[in-house]
Design an enzyme around this catalytic site. Structure first.
Site, PDB file in Angstrom:
ATOM      1  N   ASP B 107     -14.492  -4.002  28.370  1.00 22.50           N
ATOM      2  CA  ASP B 107     -13.919  -5.223  28.919  1.00 22.50           C
ATOM      3  C   ASP B 107     -13.740  -4.982  30.410  1.00 22.50           C
ATOM      4  O   ASP B 107     -13.795  -3.841  30.890  1.00 22.50           O
ATOM      5  CB  ASP B 107     -12.591  -5.528  28.209  1.00 22.50           C
ATOM      6  CG  ASP B 107     -12.187  -6.978  28.408  1.00 22.50           C
ATOM      7  OD1 ASP B 107     -12.912  -7.712  29.111  1.00 22.50           O
ATOM      8  OD2 ASP B 107     -11.149  -7.384  27.859  1.00 22.50           O
ATOM      9  N   ASP B 142     -14.829 -12.591  33.811  1.00 20.56           N
ATOM     10  CA  ASP B 142     -14.680 -14.030  33.642  1.00 20.56           C
ATOM     11  C   ASP B 142     -13.223 -14.440  33.871  1.00 20.56           C
ATOM     12  O   ASP B 142     -12.358 -13.584  34.025  1.00 20.56           O
ATOM     13  CB  ASP B 142     -15.136 -14.456  32.241  1.00 20.56           C
ATOM     14  CG  ASP B 142     -14.343 -13.769  31.150  1.00 20.56           C
ATOM     15  OD1 ASP B 142     -14.098 -12.546  31.263  1.00 20.56           O
ATOM     16  OD2 ASP B 142     -13.942 -14.433  30.186  1.00 20.56           O
ATOM     17  N   CYS B 292       0.895   0.649  -0.960  1.00 21.62           N
ATOM     18  CA  CYS B 292      -0.425   0.773  -0.388  1.00 21.62           C
ATOM     19  C   CYS B 292      -1.021   2.096  -0.824  1.00 21.62           C
ATOM     20  O   CYS B 292      -0.387   3.141  -0.715  1.00 21.62           O
ATOM     21  CB  CYS B 292      -0.345   0.688   1.135  1.00 21.62           C
ATOM     22  SG  CYS B 292      -1.967   0.723   1.874  1.00 21.62           S
TER      23      CYS B 292
END
Lengths: 660, 660
Positions: B107, B142, B292
């Site tokens: 990035d 951007d 889990c």
């Protein structure tokens, strides 16, 4: 005034052996429990893997050590029919023979009769045999009622099952016994069988004869069968859904109050190369990929599984299947603890249309489900689809609103749904229409919500998608029309069409009174709000904290669910206004000294209770002469209190002795 | 007759570098793909864990070896701003510095500008820097379009992003580059930005500026943003949903055509003791239990986690979070392979009302989603709730039925929904009403189903709960009325009210013709059913197998989905009856020799195709002069064929050369 006598109408269940089952946590009919046996305590909900005494796919020791199973089922009929096994079991006992240190339940040959026709044993023989091999929980040789049987056949066979069960109770000794509820797909027969079974000295209630329904995906009929059985049974014994072991069914069955499950499929499917997942069962030859990180599958691919030696694969798949089951059962327990089991069930029931049908079937049973639906929960309610509207709290809200709401003005201003709580989202708009003499009513997914009630559970403590569905919109509209008429509004307008006015109003007082009516009914609320009222508000949040009536602190409001806790002074006012047993839990004289000091009220010391009490409801504890003893919050319903000999019935907030 | 010229209206996308992205399997917009990079092939959908170059919670090597991640993201802006890291990265390269043998995306600092305001670098610097450190896929600097920006602000910033992107393409060299679609919450700006971005020489299309939407649970707006971007983009590049990494979002985003995801949360949440699960994120201090069995959590309890050293726990939780992500991504891939991704999405979107809202939002985009919805699937369709009715195949069925059905008689007999296929379930009833001159019409959840069409996909290959919902009932009724009028029925009755008759009919021929009309439209069907018709039926199932028209074998019917495969003779009849490009895929002369021998038709050899073609549709492959070359089944739509330079466009069944 007090003509009703608690001791007259109260009848205990026939005195039978002390129940070994206790509830630790509940969410509606679902419960986390503890079943005491001579081989240890079993925490429920629990699944018992079925172990074939002749072939171990997974050894009982592995089930105990690797998977943590504390109970298993094996088949006493198979053992009895094998000379070797029989001799071994009778000489060294089942626990040693299987090398399993936990609880052993045995089945009796009933399922074999379902599979292969008649069995060559008697009930007597089977009960005695189970005793002789050291079974912890044995099973009557009941008659498997097939779903295709006529009602007459079914009814006749139930009589035999009941006779055999009574006999088994007589001879069971110190073995616990399964009293199996039969009745095929006939709810009235199931309920009747359950009721009669409940009066016998059995220890666990399997619901039997349901395997064909599950095999044929007839889950909505299974719902009817479970509910009918639960209606007949006492709540104080664990309910075992015989043969239910698919992970995708566990959440639903737990929601309906089943505590025990068993699975032979984990091993049977493994033999057929079928892997269980929460979203279905898949055949290894058909699977596109293996996407499982369970301890059994970790590191494998579908290709490596296919190449594996058949026996090695069978064991791996059996272990995978067991992990799927234990994972889902853990998940179910977590959701019960969080008070969110409805949410999990609504998620799980999307895995197959037949499960969705079962979920939709619950709507027909909402009256029964409402009896144990808590008044409030710690977590917010999530809407998952139109099926959510069938949860009992929707109907309960509608009923209470229609019966208990008193309109403060004759004009209603309608608002569309918006951010919650509405009184913050629409703060200035609510004020404006109120100044014009209108009562703000928000048309929500729950139906109409008057501004005074917008902070109570679940109205503020719930999340809905902003994109609504037709059924919700139409129901909301219908309820709003009915409500507006019932509440006696003479004029109704959209809120945008209303000009500002200059009427005075006290929004806090309106909320305080409306909440009391909603929670305690109108006569009790009137007694609480007598004379001069002062509201103490939180400086931080601006929310109502305490209600002072004529100088007495009668109520406190909880910030979490917007409902009241009852103070002693408030309780006494209610007792004057409404006769016993309304809101009452009546305790024995022996317990009065303890409870009045703030100790919790246990089931065994309770004479009776208001049948209208729901879990988490504010109650008034009294002695048998309706003298005030304490205030508290009910954990159990009257029916449950009657049934249990152990456990907390009411969590006491403060007793009469505390005041001194 | 043939005035239309394929080469005239067909325009290829501007010629840019060969796409490195290929589709392996698809389910609507969802796809399993392969992205070639200089550091290896990335199978998509894929999630790229975000690695902070300064602190590794999990080392890149562990990400590669333990979790199997073949790509990661790190931040070139952070590296550039650290003298140490910058020097190291430039001297030894990113791959060595991170010790990661896979693909590295970087990035550019855009997210930092979103978080902390302006950044002190230029686009030029950032692109050059990323090249200098050996990034495989770099990112333009951007401008992050915030959701609270005005449309004008947003539009202006997009111009800058586009300029910078064009410049980045000019200087990227052999580094691949991310061309980020921006546009805040304005769909038209997103689509326009995407369209312009698609014409540039970028390699991957992230959809940027969406993190705030996800953080604020604005998932339905996210749906609009993704769809708008997909409309503007070419299908031949992978789409990366920047910042999306929560497992509960992956199925939905994949359904909408996103191929890449990334997650910084796995590590960020771990620092805050937050565990990701498929049904939400939970804080360790709030969790009631740890349920889990993932490789990270196995053997732990919530208590043991709480007692653990903070750093050890952080790593464990980060690993847990990654396993949740990889497990879900595997699940998503499995459902794509099975053609059942809609089902998974509909299950997943029950986990939170904001996700349900996103699911409901899809209804607004069903026209766009229909363009890539396959004509048929290998697995049955499961109905999971009213939201299922918004799937594009419902509307498609309605449209085709209204446009293409020809009533064989003037009288309709209405049947309620029943077992499938209806023609077996209602076998004798259908015959009876037909003898009386009535056409049987079943009122199903899809709407009206004429008896002739009851075996085509998805009418027979779908499962619904028997307990219907109001929306489905009302829609079915509305559609039935519209259909009965459109089809010109003069008389309509409930089937029970109809007396037997003695009219003759040929149910097989009715089915054969109706199916052809439904599948190929009326003029093509008329050409196929010309003259003397003979139907060859399966001896085993009694189902239609082949249609022989005037001695020519024109069609074969598939047992699985009840639809036809087109034979060469049938194709030629259609070509005579309906002009190009109807049902045509037109290939270059160079490819004719291969395709006519039965080799598949690849994208790069295709001149044009009928825009009405949907995936899995029967098509006719012709040369540019509309001469028959082959029959086959389309894999891609025209838009996709235009866009891709690689991959199979049509699976050829038989070519003109095969006949010899």
């Amino acid at each position: 005034m007090q003509t009703w006598k608690p001791t007259e109408y109260f009848k205990r269940a026939p005195s039978i052996s002390l129940s070994m089952f206790e509830i630790v946590k509940r969410d509606g009919l679902a419960r986390l429990g503890r079943l005491e046996t001579r081989s240890g305590v079993l925490e429920t909900p629990a699944l018992l893997p079925v172990v074939n005494p002749k072939i171990f796919t997974i050894t009982p020791r592995e089930l105990y050590d690797e998977f943590g199973f504390r109970a298993l089922i094996t088949n006493s009929y198979i053992i009895k029919n094998s000379d070797d096994l029989k001799a071994k079991a009778q000489s060294e006992g089942l626990h040693k023979m299987l090398d399993f240190p936990g609880i052993i339940m045995t089945d009796s040959g009933t399922f074999q009769s379902h599979m292969y026709g008649e069995v060559e044993v008697t009930n007597d023989e089977m009960v005695e045999f189970q005793k002789s091999i050291g079974t912890d929980i044995g099973t009557v040789l009941d008659i498997f009622t097939e779903p295709f049987w006529t009602k007459e056949e079914t009814a006749e066979s139930i009589e035999i099952t009941l006779e055999r069960t009574q006999h088994a109770c007589d001879i069971k000794g110190d073995m616990m016994i399964n009293g199996v509820v039969q009745g095929s797909v006939y709810p009235d027969l199931r309920e009747d069988c359950a009721r009669r079974m409940a009066s016998m000295d059995v220890d666990v209630h399997p619901i039997g004869g349901v395997v064909p329904l599950m095999e044929q995906y007839r889950y909505s009929e299974l719902v009817d069968v479970i509910i009918a059985s639960k209606k007949g049974l006492n709540p104080n014994r664990p309910v075992h859904l015989f043969g239910a072991g698919h992970p995708m069914l566990l959440a639903l069955a737990t929601l309906l109050g089943c505590d025990l499950f068993d699975s032979a499929s984990y091993a049977k499917y493994a033999r057929d190369d079928r892997m269980m997942f929460i979203d279905g069962t898949f055949r290894i030859p058909d699977m596109q990929s293996l996407d499982c990180n369970c301890p059994a599958c970790r590191g494998q691919t579908i290709e490596s599984l296919r190449k594996m030696d058949k026996k090695v694969r069978e064991k791996l798949v059996a272990r995978h299947n067991l992990y799927q089951i234990t994972d889902e059962l853990s998940m179910v327990k977590r959701y019960v603890k969080e008070g969110r089991l409805w949410e999990l069930v609504e998620m799980r029931c999307r895995a197959h249309p037949a499960l969705l049908e079962a979920l939709r079937k619950l709507k027909e049973h909402s009256e029964f489900l409402e009896l144990t639906e808590p008044i409030s929960r710690e977590s917010a309610m999530f809407y998952t689809g139109t099926e959510t509207r069938a949860r009992p709290l929707f109907k309960r809200y509608e009923n209470k609103l229609l019966e208990r709401y008193v309109a403060p003005t004759e004009k209603a201003a309608l608002f569309p749904d918006g951010g919650k709580p509405y009184s913050r989202h629409y703060a200035s708009e609510f004020n404006k229409v109120r100044r014009a003499g209108y009562t703000p009513i928000v048309m929500s997914a729950f139906g109409p919500v008057p501004a005074e009630l917008d902070e109570i559970y679940p109205l503020a403590q719930s999340l809905f998608p902003e994109i609504t569905d037709r059924e919700t919109d139409e129901e909301s509209e219908r309820m709003t029309f009915e409500f507006l008429a019932a509440a006696g509004f003479k004029e109704v307008r959209e809120f945008e069409d209303i000009e500002d006015g200059d009427m005075e109003f006290d929004a806090d007082l309106l909320r305080a009174k409306a909440t009391a009516r909603y929670q305690f009914e109108i006569p009790a609320a009137d007694a609480l709000f007598r004379g001069n009222i002062e509201l103490i508000k939180s400086k931080k949040t601006g929310k109502i904290r305490n209600v002072i009536s004529d100088g007495e602190h009668v109520l406190s409001m909880r910030a979490g669910d917007g409902l009241y806790t009852l103070r002693a002074e408030g309780a006494k006012r209610i007792m004057e206004a409404v006769p016993s047993p309304k809101m009452r839990v009546i305790i024995m004289d022996d317990a009065v000294p303890f409870v009045s000091e703030g100790k919790n009220a246990f089931c065994q010391f309770i004479i009776d209770a208001d049948p209208a009490i729901r879990p988490m409801e504010e109650v008034i504890v009294t002695d048998k002469n309706d003298r005030f003893v304490a205030t508290g919050r009910a954990i159990l319903t009257r029916n449950e209190i009657k049934s249990f000999r152990k456990g907390i019935a009411v969590k006491i907030r403060s007793g009469s002795g505390d005041e001194a």
